[in-house]
Design a protein around this motif. Structure first.
Motif, PDB file in Angstrom:
ATOM      1  N   UNK A 237       1.893   7.503  12.474  1.00  0.00           N
ATOM      2  CA  UNK A 237       1.632   7.954  11.244  1.00  0.00           C
ATOM      3  C   UNK A 237       1.267   9.529  11.324  1.00  0.00           C
ATOM      4  N   UNK A 238       0.760   9.930  12.261  1.00  0.00           N
ATOM      5  CA  UNK A 238       0.385  11.420  12.276  1.00  0.00           C
ATOM      6  C   UNK A 238       1.960  12.229  12.349  1.00  0.00           C
ATOM      7  N   UNK A 239       2.669  11.636  13.397  1.00  0.00           N
ATOM      8  CA  UNK A 239       3.895  12.298  13.712  1.00  0.00           C
ATOM      9  C   UNK A 239       4.934  12.155  12.494  1.00  0.00           C
ATOM     10  N   UNK A 240       4.781  11.115  11.755  1.00  0.00           N
ATOM     11  CA  UNK A 240       5.930  10.943  10.554  1.00  0.00           C
ATOM     12  C   UNK A 240       5.349  11.857   9.437  1.00  0.00           C
ATOM     13  N   UNK A 241       3.997  11.788   9.203  1.00  0.00           N
ATOM     14  CA  UNK A 241       3.419  12.650   8.172  1.00  0.00           C
ATOM     15  C   UNK A 241       3.711  14.160   8.387  1.00  0.00           C
ATOM     16  N   UNK A 242       3.885  14.671   9.534  1.00  0.00           N
ATOM     17  CA  UNK A 242       4.227  16.053   9.637  1.00  0.00           C
ATOM     18  C   UNK A 242       5.604  16.126   9.393  1.00  0.00           C
ATOM     19  N   UNK A 243       6.426  15.320   9.673  1.00  0.00           N
ATOM     20  CA  UNK A 243       7.847  15.491   9.543  1.00  0.00           C
ATOM     21  C   UNK A 243       8.039  15.293   8.188  1.00  0.00           C
ATOM     22  N   UNK A 244       7.588  14.261   7.329  1.00  0.00           N
ATOM     23  CA  UNK A 244       7.940  14.299   5.897  1.00  0.00           C
ATOM     24  C   UNK A 244       7.204  15.411   5.045  1.00  0.00           C
ATOM     25  N   UNK A 245       6.127  16.017   5.602  1.00  0.00           N
ATOM     26  CA  UNK A 245       5.752  17.203   4.938  1.00  0.00           C
ATOM     27  C   UNK A 245       6.315  18.534   5.050  1.00  0.00           C
ATOM     28  N   UNK A 246       7.063  18.342   6.096  1.00  0.00           N
ATOM     29  CA  UNK A 246       8.004  19.656   6.485  1.00  0.00           C
ATOM     30  C   UNK A 246       9.415  19.349   5.216  1.00  0.00           C
ATOM     31  N   UNK A 247       9.459  18.412   4.694  1.00  0.00           N
ATOM     32  CA  UNK A 247      10.548  18.192   3.559  1.00  0.00           C
ATOM     33  C   UNK A 247       9.842  18.418   2.332  1.00  0.00           C
ATOM     34  N   UNK A 248      10.101  19.702   1.465  1.00  0.00           N
ATOM     35  CA  UNK A 248       9.601  20.072   0.468  1.00  0.00           C
ATOM     36  C   UNK A 248      10.241  19.008  -0.849  1.00  0.00           C
ATOM     37  N   UNK A 249      11.100  18.322  -0.462  1.00  0.00           N
ATOM     38  CA  UNK A 249      11.627  17.365  -1.716  1.00  0.00           C
ATOM     39  C   UNK A 249      10.631  16.173  -1.864  1.00  0.00           C
ATOM     40  N   UNK A 250       9.988  15.997  -0.746  1.00  0.00           N
ATOM     41  CA  UNK A 250       8.919  14.905  -1.005  1.00  0.00           C
ATOM     42  C   UNK A 250       7.585  15.287  -1.629  1.00  0.00           C
ATOM     43  N   UNK A 251       6.968  14.345  -2.484  1.00  0.00           N
ATOM     44  CA  UNK A 251       5.908  14.952  -2.971  1.00  0.00           C
ATOM     45  C   UNK A 251       4.580  14.072  -2.076  1.00  0.00           C
ATOM     46  N   UNK A 252       3.522  14.546  -2.209  1.00  0.00           N
ATOM     47  CA  UNK A 252       2.488  14.055  -1.248  1.00  0.00           C
ATOM     48  C   UNK A 252       2.197  12.543  -1.423  1.00  0.00           C
ATOM     49  N   UNK A 253       2.256  11.839  -2.662  1.00  0.00           N
ATOM     50  CA  UNK A 253       2.280  10.552  -2.942  1.00  0.00           C
ATOM     51  C   UNK A 253       3.274   9.638  -2.185  1.00  0.00           C
ATOM     52  N   UNK A 254       4.606  10.531  -2.098  1.00  0.00           N
ATOM     53  CA  UNK A 254       5.603   9.757  -1.495  1.00  0.00           C
ATOM     54  C   UNK A 254       5.356   9.607   0.037  1.00  0.00           C
ATOM     55  N   UNK A 255       5.017  10.716   0.664  1.00  0.00           N
ATOM     56  CA  UNK A 255       4.647  10.845   1.979  1.00  0.00           C
ATOM     57  C   UNK A 255       3.787   9.650   2.422  1.00  0.00           C
ATOM     58  N   UNK A 256       2.606   9.488   1.598  1.00  0.00           N
ATOM     59  CA  UNK A 256       1.573   8.554   1.747  1.00  0.00           C
ATOM     60  C   UNK A 256       2.046   7.040   2.016  1.00  0.00           C
ATOM     61  N   UNK A 257       3.118   6.997   0.822  1.00  0.00           N
ATOM     62  CA  UNK A 257       3.664   5.536   0.896  1.00  0.00           C
ATOM     63  C   UNK A 257       4.515   5.420   2.075  1.00  0.00           C
ATOM     64  N   UNK A 258       5.322   6.572   2.507  1.00  0.00           N
ATOM     65  CA  UNK A 258       6.640   6.459   3.435  1.00  0.00           C
ATOM     66  C   UNK A 258       5.711   6.080   5.031  1.00  0.00           C
ATOM     67  N   UNK A 259       4.495   6.615   5.065  1.00  0.00           N
ATOM     68  CA  UNK A 259       3.647   6.222   6.243  1.00  0.00           C
ATOM     69  C   UNK A 259       2.556   5.251   6.417  1.00  0.00           C
ATOM     70  N   UNK A 260       2.741   4.232   5.252  1.00  0.00           N
ATOM     71  CA  UNK A 260       2.003   2.918   5.102  1.00  0.00           C
ATOM     72  C   UNK A 260       0.727   3.215   4.197  1.00  0.00           C
ATOM     73  N   UNK A 261       0.348   4.091   3.471  1.00  0.00           N
ATOM     74  CA  UNK A 261      -0.745   4.276   3.044  1.00  0.00           C
ATOM     75  C   UNK A 261      -0.890   3.891   1.233  1.00  0.00           C
ATOM     76  N   UNK A 262      -1.391   3.003   1.074  1.00  0.00           N
ATOM     77  CA  UNK A 262      -1.464   2.300  -0.275  1.00  0.00           C
ATOM     78  C   UNK A 262      -1.937   3.228  -1.163  1.00  0.00           C
ATOM     79  N   UNK A 263      -2.784   4.323  -0.948  1.00  0.00           N
ATOM     80  CA  UNK A 263      -3.163   5.290  -2.134  1.00  0.00           C
ATOM     81  C   UNK A 263      -3.304   6.706  -1.177  1.00  0.00           C
TER      82      UNK A 263
END
Length: 336
Positions: free
Chosen positions: A280-306
């Motif tokens: 989750x940590x590794x994927x969070x850093x990878x997704x956050x480095x992509x400015x096209x993804x908003x924070x909510x999307x990143x949370x969902x992509x790494x398995x957090x419900x909120x």
């Protein structure tokens, strides 16, 4: 080559090319690889992709290229495919294909059944590089071809989705017998779930009694030779979206009990919980480095419900909020 990067091309592949009027050596030259690959067909992932790209360039139309799937004669099937072809029914065949595909990466099949349909997603094992479009098209086409040959019926797919242009869509729809969507988020084949119960006229119990134990032993030996930690993390990464993978599910994909998986992870000095946090940590850093993804999307992509749960976890990992981390890293990259 490591087991992750060792792919054996079946002899039937070259035979099928010849039947389409394409000389194997022409494909190898186009791929800029040694001609000995035709007789000693163990290649790396990069070489494997180069061969498929060369075939694609020579055919010049991905849709036409799926003829390779229909032209691959049964007598040339490798043992892994023979075990599927001689299965009890279509469901059994697809299950065997997905299981034994683990022995010959980089393609990976994920099968799920829901309501009236069965979906098969095509993913890539141990490589970030997406496979050539021709390989994607032929892999999905062959899964349907397997059902048609096994059942002796002209089965039609429910739907097909490709992430990129695949040439003449009408030709593809004529083959699959359904609508083909281009430009989707993934590459997947949807079948009618009722077709999975169709018995195979090619069912051969005696041959399976010989093949299956040998293939299962080979798969087990191959898996033991790999780091279980790496395998678990890879499965987790493709299972995170919208939920948290549990140890029973991951153990099932690896063909072992959850207790065996726990023991093997302990032997490698880690645990399922620790690996999930790492992923989750590794994927969070990878997704956050992509400015096209908003924070909510990143949370969902790494398995957090909120979003709040994600914020709390990220502050523990990085000692700052996801927004602040993203701003700092994007600014640093723009300076570099």
């Amino acid at each position: 080559m490591t087991p992750y990067n060792r792919i054996k091309i079946p002899a039937g592949f070259w035979t099928s090319l010849s039947q389409l009027g394409i000389a194997p050596h022409e494909v190898v030259r186009k791929a800029r690889l040694p001609l000995t690959i035709v007789t000693e067909p163990v290649v790396t992932t990069a070489q494997y992709f180069s061969i498929w790209q060369a075939y694609s360039d020579l055919i010049d139309d991905t849709a036409k290229g799926i003829k390779l799937a229909t032209g691959f004669e049964t007598v040339h099937y490798p043992p892994t495919v023979l075990a599927a072809y001689h299965a009890r029914d279509y469901r059994d065949a697809l299950t065997r294909m997905a299981r034994y595909k683990q022995m010959c990466p980089p393609e990976n099949l994920r099968i799920s059944e829901e309501d009236e349909h069965c979906t098969i997603d095509l993913e890539w094992s141990y490589t970030e590089q997406p496979g050539p479009l021709m390989l994607i098209g032929i892999t999905l086409a062959f899964l349907l071809e397997l059902g048609r040959r096994g059942t002796g019926q002209p089965l039609r797919a429910r739907s097909v989705e490709f992430s990129h242009s695949m040439g003449d869509v009408q030709s593809l729809e004529a083959y699959f017998g359904c609508r083909v969507q281009i430009g989707g988020n993934c590459n997947k084949l949807a079948l009618h779930r009722s077709d999975l119960n169709r018995p195979f006229i090619s069912y051969n119990a005696e041959l399976l009694e010989i093949l299956a134990p040998v293939l299962d032993q080979s798969l087990s030996e191959q898996q033991r030779s790999k780091s279980i930690t790496d395998m678990v993390k890879w499965i987790m990464k493709r299972s995170l979206t919208g939920g948290r993978p549990d140890i029973q599910t991951v153990a099932g994909e690896l063909g072992m009990s959850h207790r065996t998986l726990q023991r093997r992870l302990t032997n490698e000095g880690t645990s399922f919980k620790d690996l999930l946090t790492q992923v989750r940590h590794e994927q969070a850093r990878e997704y956050l480095a992509d400015p096209s993804l908003d924070i909510n999307e990143v949370a969902f992509l790494i398995g957090y419900e909120d979003q709040n749960s994600f914020y709390r976890a990220f502050r523990l990992w990085e000692d700052e909020t996801p927004s602040k981390w993203r701003t700092e890293h994007l600014d640093a990259n723009s300076i570099n």
